[in-house]
Scaffold this active site. Structure first.
Site, PDB file in Angstrom:
ATOM      1  N   GLY A 127       0.836  -1.207   0.000  1.00 32.79           N
ATOM      2  CA  GLY A 127       0.000   0.000   0.000  1.00 32.79           C
ATOM      3  C   GLY A 127       0.862   1.244   0.000  1.00 32.79           C
ATOM      4  CG  ASN A 128      -0.182   4.732  -1.392  1.00 34.43           C
ATOM      5  OD1 ASN A 128      -0.894   5.529  -0.786  1.00 34.43           O
ATOM      6  ND2 ASN A 128      -0.570   4.142  -2.515  1.00 34.43           N
ATOM      7  CE1 TYR A 129       3.902   5.063   5.673  1.00 36.28           C
ATOM      8  CE2 TYR A 129       5.258   5.680   3.784  1.00 36.28           C
ATOM      9  CZ  TYR A 129       5.106   5.005   4.985  1.00 36.28           C
ATOM     10  OH  TYR A 129       6.146   4.272   5.494  1.00 36.28           O
TER      11      TYR A 129
END
Ligand code: PMT
Length: 400
Positions: free
Chosen positions: A208-210
């Protein structure tokens, strides 16, 4: 339309300055509050007494009041105003605006302006045609200033040609249409993506990412406040949907699901804003059961490319649709953003850089530069994401 609007009227030194009194009168009659800022040369053509009487406010011209030393704050004017209109704008004033030569109160006010700026040039035909003036106008347009083109006709020199300031009633029409466009999204449908995508590895792990979704949610709220019908397609985020009847939320997890939801919804939308941080790759295989660490020293996950949602929608863009993408960069910001703008066939790209403190993922603030397919490049200060959303919508509605 203009009731309660705060307008700074900048007047520079040309014969058309006499028309500014009519313009001021029309604005006041329409309910606007107007603060006049005049250059020293402007005062040679029209007196501050006339303008103060018409506006009901002292005219600002000098940095200080001579006898009291009171400082006139151009910064405060920039915060107060909804719009700055410079009419007439002489070749000299236009040159100073383009190059930041802040030697009078009008230019310092312009350089501090947080609000959009409209410019009504007035000069002799040869001055208007001169490459220097034309280059300055192009530069100001690129920075997002709105030019009210001068008209052809008889000029103060006795020559006939293009250079007459537009008539006051037409300038008022342009101002009204600016506010109309910038305010309302009634009858408009807007598709917005927000948040990250998660690409599963097994039932408990993902890539995923932030992204928190804050930027996309702020845009959705801004569009809803303006009366638009919003479809908000979100990856997994912790935010609750803004409480507006006109926001419909579709929750997805992966890039493929976001792609499918966008494809299903995009044709009936007028504006598409892609603020999601979509994973470019996903594992080619998702384990059915939790992968155990026992007996596995090194693990290799083979990734395959996800669909590029923006590029797919861009290649199918319908006439009249406005498509806005984001570019989150860490280096070569402008170059990379321009590549994405062109490759994905977008109308605008909103550049934000992780090199700017307090910008990007998870923050409540952002610092953006908007770049259009027509070559405009409009930088904004660091602001709350909610205000950034307002700037984005104002810009796409008022600029070509
Ligand atoms: O959510 P927040 O915490 O508030 O943070 C906001 C943000 C930083 C996520 C947001 O401001 C932002 O920059 N979003 C885009 C992030 C991104 O993925 O940028 P990109 O440069 O990789 O992608 C360019 C554009 O193509 C984006 O509009 C993206 O949505 C789109 N894209 C990218 C990859 C892909 N497979 N499909 C896409 O549609």
């Amino acid at each position: 339309m203009l009731k309660g609007k705060h307008i700074v009227l900048g007047i520079s030194g040309g014969i058309a300055a006499y028309k500014s009194a009519y313009l001021l009168r029309l604005l006041i009659k329409k309910g606007a509050e107007v603060q006049v800022v005049i250059t020293p040369n402007g005062k040679e053509f029209i007196t501050p007494a006339t303008l103060a009487a018409l506006s009901g406010k002292p005219v600002v011209s000098d940095f200080f009041t001579a006898n009291t030393g009171e400082w006139h704050s151009h910064v405060d004017l920039g915060l107060w105003a909804d719009l700055m209109v410079i009419a007439p704008a002489t070749a000299c004033t236009i040159g100073k605006m383009a190059h930041g030569i802040a030697d009078n109160m009008l230019i310092t006010t312009y350089l501090s302006a947080k609000e959009p700026v409209m410019i009504a040039p007035a000069m002799d035909l040869d001055m208007w045609k001169h490459p220097s003036t034309q280059d300055n106008i192009t530069l100001l347009k690129r920075r997002g200033n709105i030019i009210i083109e001068p008209k052809s006709g008889e000029l103060a020199s006795g020559l006939v040609g293009k250079g007459r300031m537009e008539e006051p009633d037409k300038i008022v029409e342009a101002i009204e249409s600016f506010f109309a466009k910038s305010q309302s999204l009634r009858d408009k449908k807007i598709l917005i993506t927000a948040g990250p995508t998660y690409e599963n590895i097994d039932p408990v792990r993902f890539i995923g990412n932030y992204s928190s979704g804050k930027m996309g949610f702020a845009i959705a709220e801004e569009c809803a406040v303006r009366g638009g019908q919003v479809t908000l397609i979100t990856g997994p985020v912790a935010l609750t949907t803004p409480q507006y009847e006109n926001i419909k939320r579709i929750k997805v997890i992966s890039a493929k699901e976001m792609h499918a939801a966008c494809m299903e919804n995009f044709t009936h939308n007028d504006i598409i804003i892609l603020a999601a941080a979509v994973a470019d790759y996903a594992p080619d295989y998702v384990a059915e059961k939790k992968i155990k660490r026992e007996g596995v020293e090194d693990m290799v996950i083979h990734l395959v490319k996800n669909p590029d949602i923006a590029a797919t929608l861009g290649s199918r863009k319908l006439s009249g649709q406005i498509m806005v993408g984001f570019a989150l960069e860490t280096d070569n910001e402008l170059e990379n953003a321009l590549k994405k703008l062109n490759k994905k066939n977008l109308d605008w790209i909103v550049l934000n850089s992780l090199r700017d403190a307090e910008a990007g993922f998870m923050k409540d603030t952002n610092k953006i530069t908007m770049i259009s397919s027509h070559g405009q490049l409009i930088p904004f200060d660091l602001k709350s994401k909610r205000t950034v959303a307002k700037d984005i919508i104002d810009t796409i509605l008022t600029q070509k």
